[in-house]
Design a protein around this motif. Structure first.
Motif, PDB file in Angstrom:
ATOM      1  N   MET A  64       0.767  -1.243   0.000  1.00 55.61           N
ATOM      2  CA  MET A  64       0.000   0.000   0.000  1.00 55.61           C
ATOM      3  C   MET A  64       0.806   1.306   0.000  1.00 55.61           C
ATOM      4  SD  MET A  64      -3.206  -0.865  -0.122  1.00 55.61           S
ATOM      5  CE  MET A  64      -4.063   0.623   0.394  1.00 55.61           C
ATOM      6  N   PRO A  65       2.123   1.344   0.227  1.00 54.20           N
ATOM      7  CA  PRO A  65       2.779   2.633   0.450  1.00 54.20           C
ATOM      8  C   PRO A  65       2.791   3.584  -0.737  1.00 54.20           C
ATOM      9  CG  PRO A  65       4.411   0.894   0.312  1.00 54.20           C
ATOM     10  CD  PRO A  65       3.071   0.227   0.386  1.00 54.20           C
ATOM     11  N   ASP A  66       2.598   3.087  -1.952  1.00 52.35           N
ATOM     12  CA  ASP A  66       2.614   3.970  -3.119  1.00 52.35           C
ATOM     13  C   ASP A  66       1.210   4.392  -3.534  1.00 52.35           C
ATOM     14  OD1 ASP A  66       1.837   1.450  -3.914  1.00 52.35           O
ATOM     15  OD2 ASP A  66       2.915   1.493  -5.825  1.00 52.35           O
ATOM     16  N   VAL A  67       0.260   4.259  -2.614  1.00 51.44           N
ATOM     17  CA  VAL A  67      -1.138   4.581  -2.913  1.00 51.44           C
ATOM     18  C   VAL A  67      -1.495   5.954  -2.339  1.00 51.44           C
ATOM     19  CG1 VAL A  67      -3.534   3.924  -2.450  1.00 51.44           C
ATOM     20  CG2 VAL A  67      -1.842   2.168  -3.008  1.00 51.44           C
ATOM     21  N   PRO A  68      -2.077   6.850  -3.142  1.00 47.51           N
ATOM     22  CA  PRO A  68      -2.534   8.133  -2.610  1.00 47.51           C
ATOM     23  C   PRO A  68      -3.583   7.923  -1.523  1.00 47.51           C
ATOM     24  CG  PRO A  68      -2.445   8.198  -5.006  1.00 47.51           C
ATOM     25  CD  PRO A  68      -2.257   6.760  -4.605  1.00 47.51           C
ATOM     26  N   MET A  69      -3.523   8.743  -0.480  1.00 50.00           N
ATOM     27  CA  MET A  69      -4.378   8.561   0.691  1.00 50.00           C
ATOM     28  C   MET A  69      -5.539   9.557   0.735  1.00 50.00           C
ATOM     29  SD  MET A  69      -4.878   7.222   3.815  1.00 50.00           S
ATOM     30  CE  MET A  69      -5.600   7.681   5.388  1.00 50.00           C
ATOM     31  N   ALA A  70      -5.214  10.853   0.665  1.00 50.05           N
ATOM     32  CA  ALA A  70      -6.248  11.873   0.838  1.00 50.05           C
ATOM     33  C   ALA A  70      -5.806  13.177   0.198  1.00 50.05           C
ATOM     34  CB  ALA A  70      -6.545  12.083   2.323  1.00 50.05           C
ATOM     35  N   GLY A  71      -6.792  14.042  -0.053  1.00 46.66           N
ATOM     36  CA  GLY A  71      -6.497  15.336  -0.644  1.00 46.66           C
ATOM     37  C   GLY A  71      -7.758  16.168  -0.768  1.00 46.66           C
ATOM     38  N   TYR A  72      -7.624  17.297  -1.441  1.00 46.52           N
ATOM     39  CA  TYR A  72      -8.743  18.219  -1.639  1.00 46.52           C
ATOM     40  C   TYR A  72      -9.295  18.050  -3.049  1.00 46.52           C
ATOM     41  CZ  TYR A  72      -7.488  20.515   2.712  1.00 46.52           C
ATOM     42  OH  TYR A  72      -7.236  20.773   4.035  1.00 46.52           O
ATOM     43  N   MET A  73     -10.613  17.913  -3.132  1.00 47.32           N
ATOM     44  CA  MET A  73     -11.291  17.741  -4.405  1.00 47.32           C
ATOM     45  C   MET A  73     -12.113  18.986  -4.729  1.00 47.32           C
ATOM     46  SD  MET A  73     -10.310  14.624  -5.112  1.00 47.32           S
ATOM     47  CE  MET A  73     -11.382  13.982  -6.406  1.00 47.32           C
ATOM     48  N   ALA A  74     -12.500  19.100  -5.990  1.00 43.61           N
ATOM     49  CA  ALA A  74     -13.382  20.166  -6.456  1.00 43.61           C
ATOM     50  C   ALA A  74     -14.204  19.598  -7.599  1.00 43.61           C
ATOM     51  CB  ALA A  74     -12.570  21.378  -6.915  1.00 43.61           C
ATOM     52  N   THR A  75     -15.188  20.355  -8.063  1.00 40.98           N
ATOM     53  CA  THR A  75     -15.921  19.897  -9.242  1.00 40.98           C
ATOM     54  C   THR A  75     -15.109  20.238 -10.487  1.00 40.98           C
ATOM     55  OG1 THR A  75     -17.141  21.966  -9.558  1.00 40.98           O
ATOM     56  CG2 THR A  75     -18.140  20.296  -8.115  1.00 40.98           C
ATOM     57  N   LYS A  76     -15.320  19.456 -11.513  1.00 38.00           N
ATOM     58  CA  LYS A  76     -14.593  19.670 -12.764  1.00 38.00           C
ATOM     59  C   LYS A  76     -14.881  21.054 -13.328  1.00 38.00           C
ATOM     60  CE  LYS A  76     -13.570  17.411 -17.170  1.00 38.00           C
ATOM     61  NZ  LYS A  76     -13.819  16.216 -18.015  1.00 38.00           N
ATOM     62  N   LYS A  77     -16.122  21.502 -13.220  1.00 41.63           N
ATOM     63  CA  LYS A  77     -16.488  22.809 -13.767  1.00 41.63           C
ATOM     64  C   LYS A  77     -15.821  23.942 -13.003  1.00 41.63           C
ATOM     65  CE  LYS A  77     -20.250  25.776 -15.225  1.00 41.63           C
ATOM     66  NZ  LYS A  77     -19.462  26.125 -16.422  1.00 41.63           N
ATOM     67  N   TYR A  78     -15.777  23.833 -11.668  1.00 37.74           N
ATOM     68  CA  TYR A  78     -15.154  24.902 -10.893  1.00 37.74           C
ATOM     69  C   TYR A  78     -13.679  25.034 -11.257  1.00 37.74           C
ATOM     70  CZ  TYR A  78     -13.739  28.012  -7.210  1.00 37.74           C
ATOM     71  OH  TYR A  78     -13.225  29.103  -6.546  1.00 37.74           O
ATOM     72  N   VAL A  79     -12.995  23.910 -11.396  1.00 40.46           N
ATOM     73  CA  VAL A  79     -11.575  23.938 -11.741  1.00 40.46           C
ATOM     74  C   VAL A  79     -11.374  24.503 -13.144  1.00 40.46           C
ATOM     75  CG1 VAL A  79      -9.550  22.496 -12.175  1.00 40.46           C
ATOM     76  CG2 VAL A  79     -10.976  22.069 -10.169  1.00 40.46           C
ATOM     77  N   ALA A  80     -12.238  24.105 -14.083  1.00 41.18           N
ATOM     78  CA  ALA A  80     -12.116  24.601 -15.457  1.00 41.18           C
ATOM     79  C   ALA A  80     -12.383  26.101 -15.542  1.00 41.18           C
ATOM     80  CB  ALA A  80     -13.084  23.845 -16.363  1.00 41.18           C
ATOM     81  N   ASP A  81     -13.337  26.588 -14.752  1.00 43.70           N
ATOM     82  CA  ASP A  81     -13.703  28.000 -14.796  1.00 43.70           C
ATOM     83  C   ASP A  81     -12.757  28.893 -13.995  1.00 43.70           C
ATOM     84  OD1 ASP A  81     -15.851  27.345 -16.357  1.00 43.70           O
ATOM     85  OD2 ASP A  81     -17.359  27.569 -14.777  1.00 43.70           O
ATOM     86  N   ASN A  82     -12.027  28.301 -13.041  1.00 41.22           N
ATOM     87  CA  ASN A  82     -11.208  29.102 -12.122  1.00 41.22           C
ATOM     88  C   ASN A  82      -9.805  28.522 -11.950  1.00 41.22           C
ATOM     89  OD1 ASN A  82     -13.510  30.935 -10.898  1.00 41.22           O
ATOM     90  ND2 ASN A  82     -14.285  28.829 -10.826  1.00 41.22           N
ATOM     91  N   PRO A  83      -9.069  28.324 -13.031  1.00 40.45           N
ATOM     92  CA  PRO A  83      -7.764  27.658 -12.916  1.00 40.45           C
ATOM     93  C   PRO A  83      -6.769  28.404 -12.039  1.00 40.45           C
ATOM     94  CG  PRO A  83      -8.023  28.653 -15.087  1.00 40.45           C
ATOM     95  CD  PRO A  83      -9.362  28.699 -14.430  1.00 40.45           C
TER      96      PRO A  83
END
Length: 344
Positions: A244-263
């Motif tokens: 398991m050590p090379d597996v991402p654990m946690a982070g911050y997500m957003a909606t695809k549209k918000y990221v596309a509109d506000n890079p």
């Protein structure tokens, strides 16, 4: 005896739960996704509070952001960054609100009430597999950086992993990275994974459940792992060890549209967050001093608990491995391609 500060109200305890069941996620997504898709069709953008500006220059106009988090050690970077003005110097003003699990985080993002939300990737992958348009905005942790252990009492009959067949194991949720990792470890030790009974409990309740014989073992993270060891508990294995050590654990997500509109807003948020994480890594005392200001962790416990090691990376290959393990564990109905989570 279990430490006094573990006795919390149900609301406080809920903040420690990393994810909800797939059924709750499914209900929320069925409710919110049609409205979200309709908004996209009509050209109604999710609310962005100000125009973008280059990431390297603080804009004249302040952008207000609502960020959903859990009040746990894993989210210290956002609090350090806020206190030290790292968001402000990039023209961002953040409001931190509770997001006590994957369902609440996904709901907040899809409804537009949150622009970013923290959580384990497992519930976000479950939501994405059901059609939620989520993308990774800011990675924070790999499994290798999170202190974790499957513990038993000192006098437990279980002395090694291979003896766990038929055991009751406490986990924070039935569908999360803990159960995925535990299944991998016990299977590698020759234990029939189907023989294990998982019991969903908030982390603060697990030590008491062990003491009263309600469970045979418990998956613990900090500060509960340190407390268990001080009580004399034994660690059978670290669920996040190989494979398991090379597996991402946690982070911050957003909606695809918000990221596309506000890079640029996303870029500035990520810069501030990663700078906060760097401060936590380079200055452990700053990390420890911050914990009691937003969690229920007393300073005496914060002073000696193991600290998380943060990462700005979430390799797509590792995320795909996590999704494949989820399918293997029957959390997903077959293969799920994680590529859309990286498509900004």
């Amino acid at each position: 005896m279990v430490c006094q500060y573990l006795r919390r109200s149900r609301l406080e305890i809920a903040y420690y739960q990393y994810s909800y069941t797939g059924r709750r996620l499914d209900m929320l997504i069925r409710k919110l996704l049609p409205a979200f898709v309709a908004a996209l069709t009509l050209g109604m953008a999710m609310p962005a509070q100000s125009a973008d500006a280059p990431a390297e220059h603080a804009p004249a106009k302040i952008t207000n952001l609502t960020v959903g988090v859990l009040p746990i050690s894993d989210t210290v970077a956002v609090y350090i960054a806020d206190k030290q003005g790292l968001f402000a110097k990039r023209g961002l003003s953040i409001k931190v609100v509770p997001a006590p699990g994957g369902a609440a985080a996904t709901s907040g993002l899809l409804s537009g009430q949150m622009q970013f939300a923290f959580g384990s990737y497992v519930p976000f992958i479950l939501a994405a597999a059901k059609g939620a348009p989520l993308v990774l905005a800011s990675p924070t942790e790999m499994t290798s950086g999170v202190p974790s252990g499957l513990v038993v009492l000192a006098n437990s009959k279980y002395k090694k992993t291979a003896e766990l067949a038929g055991a009751k194991i406490a986990v924070s949720a039935l569908a999360n990275i803990g159960t995925v990792a535990i299944r991998e470890q016990i299977s590698a030790a020759g234990v029939d994974a189907a023989s294990i009974k998982y019991v969903a409990l908030p982390f603060p309740n697990m030590l008491a459940a062990l003491e009263h014989g309600q469970v045979d073992a418990a998956w613990l993270v900090e500060p509960f792992l340190t407390q268990a060891l001080e009580m004399g508990a034994r660690v059978l294995f670290n669920p996040f060890a190989a494979p398991m050590p090379d597996v991402p654990m946690a982070g911050y997500m957003a909606t695809k549209k918000y990221v596309a509109d506000n890079p640029q807003i996303v870029a500035r948020f990520n810069e501030a967050l990663q700078e906060g994480a760097d401060i936590a890594k380079k200055n452990p005392q700053t990390y420890r001093d911050m914990l009691p200001t937003y969690t229920k962790i007393p300073p005496t416990v914060a002073a000696k608990m193991q600290l998380n090691t943060f990462s700005s990376q979430a390799p797509q290959a590792g995320m795909q491995k996590l999704a494949d393990l989820m399918a293997k564990s029957k959390l997903l109905d077959g293969h799920f391609d994680v590529a859309p989570l990286y498509q900004h």
